[in-house]
Design an enzyme around this catalytic site. Structure first.
Site, PDB file in Angstrom:
ATOM      1  N   ALA A  54       0.843  -1.201   0.000  1.00  0.00           N
ATOM      2  CA  ALA A  54       0.000   0.000   0.000  1.00  0.00           C
ATOM      3  C   ALA A  54       0.874   1.245   0.000  1.00  0.00           C
ATOM      4  O   ALA A  54       2.003   1.225   0.500  1.00  0.00           O
ATOM      5  CB  ALA A  54      -0.921   0.004   1.218  1.00  0.00           C
ATOM      6  N   ASP A  55       0.339   2.312  -0.567  1.00  0.00           N
ATOM      7  CA  ASP A  55       1.021   3.604  -0.518  1.00  0.00           C
ATOM      8  C   ASP A  55      -0.029   4.702  -0.486  1.00  0.00           C
ATOM      9  O   ASP A  55      -1.008   4.654  -1.226  1.00  0.00           O
ATOM     10  CB  ASP A  55       1.942   3.798  -1.724  1.00  0.00           C
ATOM     11  CG  ASP A  55       2.840   5.001  -1.518  1.00  0.00           C
ATOM     12  OD1 ASP A  55       3.817   4.873  -0.755  1.00  0.00           O
ATOM     13  OD2 ASP A  55       2.540   6.073  -2.080  1.00  0.00           O
ATOM     14  N   THR A  56       0.187   5.669   0.398  1.00  0.00           N
ATOM     15  CA  THR A  56      -0.764   6.766   0.577  1.00  0.00           C
ATOM     16  C   THR A  56      -0.115   8.082   0.180  1.00  0.00           C
ATOM     17  O   THR A  56       1.024   8.357   0.560  1.00  0.00           O
ATOM     18  CB  THR A  56      -1.231   6.840   2.049  1.00  0.00           C
ATOM     19  OG1 THR A  56      -1.823   5.586   2.404  1.00  0.00           O
ATOM     20  CG2 THR A  56      -2.249   7.955   2.261  1.00  0.00           C
ATOM     21  N   GLY A  87      -3.144   3.669  -2.724  1.00  0.00           N
ATOM     22  CA  GLY A  87      -3.080   2.572  -3.680  1.00  0.00           C
ATOM     23  C   GLY A  87      -2.853   1.284  -2.911  1.00  0.00           C
ATOM     24  O   GLY A  87      -2.129   1.267  -1.916  1.00  0.00           O
TER      25      GLY A  87
END
Length: 185
Positions: A66-68, A103
């Site tokens: 995940a990436d924010t 994501g």
């Protein structure tokens, strides 16, 4: 076994709170946006790169990356590089609305599945002194957009539209759905 390709304590807490069992193996990849890359594309690409990096080492496991990112006026805000950068980001967000995009990538049997969640956040005005005090607390230093909605910064969040857990760092309902589709749950 589900493996979280992230060292984020917030993501770990969100998964634990949802009753999802997992192990942690951070990906340790550069988290820089590409020149001209849209925020959603960046978040999804980084999530995919994190998940695939760990999946290469653990091909028999299910890997979640995940990436924010935070977006204001089309400008992508990742994690601040230092205190001055954190203060700059907070001044940009003060009294305005912005979007938080996370994501998510789930790799099962070597196949990546990628999705993302977007949440609108409306922030109150923050004084220069409040910004200085907040940055001095250290809380904003490893957070996209330089704030933690679940922490001290909660006092400045007037409203959100969308998934709260997404703003914390992982859209739990989306992850749950992806895990079900992959047959993990």
């Amino acid at each position: 076994m589900l493996v979280l390709a992230s060292a984020s304590p917030r993501r770990q807490e969100l998964l634990r709170n949802a009753g999802i069992t997992f192990e942690v193996q951070p990906a340790h990849i550069p988290e820089d946006p590409l020149l001209g890359e849209a925020a959603k594309d960046c978040a999804e690409r980084l999530a995919r790169e994190k998940a695939l990096a760990v999946a290469r080492q653990r091909p028999h496991d299910i890997v979640l990356g995940a990436d924010t990112v935070v977006v204001v006026d089309g400008q992508l805000l990742g994690k601040p590089s230092d205190a001055a950068d954190a203060a700059r980001m907070l001044r940009m967000l003060s009294g305005r609305e912005h979007r938080v995009i996370t994501g998510v990538c789930l790799v099962a049997n070597g196949q990546p599945s990628v999705a993302s969640e977007t949440t609108l956040v409306i922030m109150s005005e923050i004084t220069d002194q409040e910004i200085a005090d907040y940055v001095a607390s250290g809380e904003p230093m490893d957070k996209a957009g330089a704030y933690a909605i679940q922490g001290i910064a909660s006092r400045w969040i007037r409203r959100i539209e969308g998934d709260y857990s997404n703003v914390v760092g992982l859209p739990v309902a989306l992850v749950w759905s992806m895990l079900r589709q992959a047959g993990v749950l």
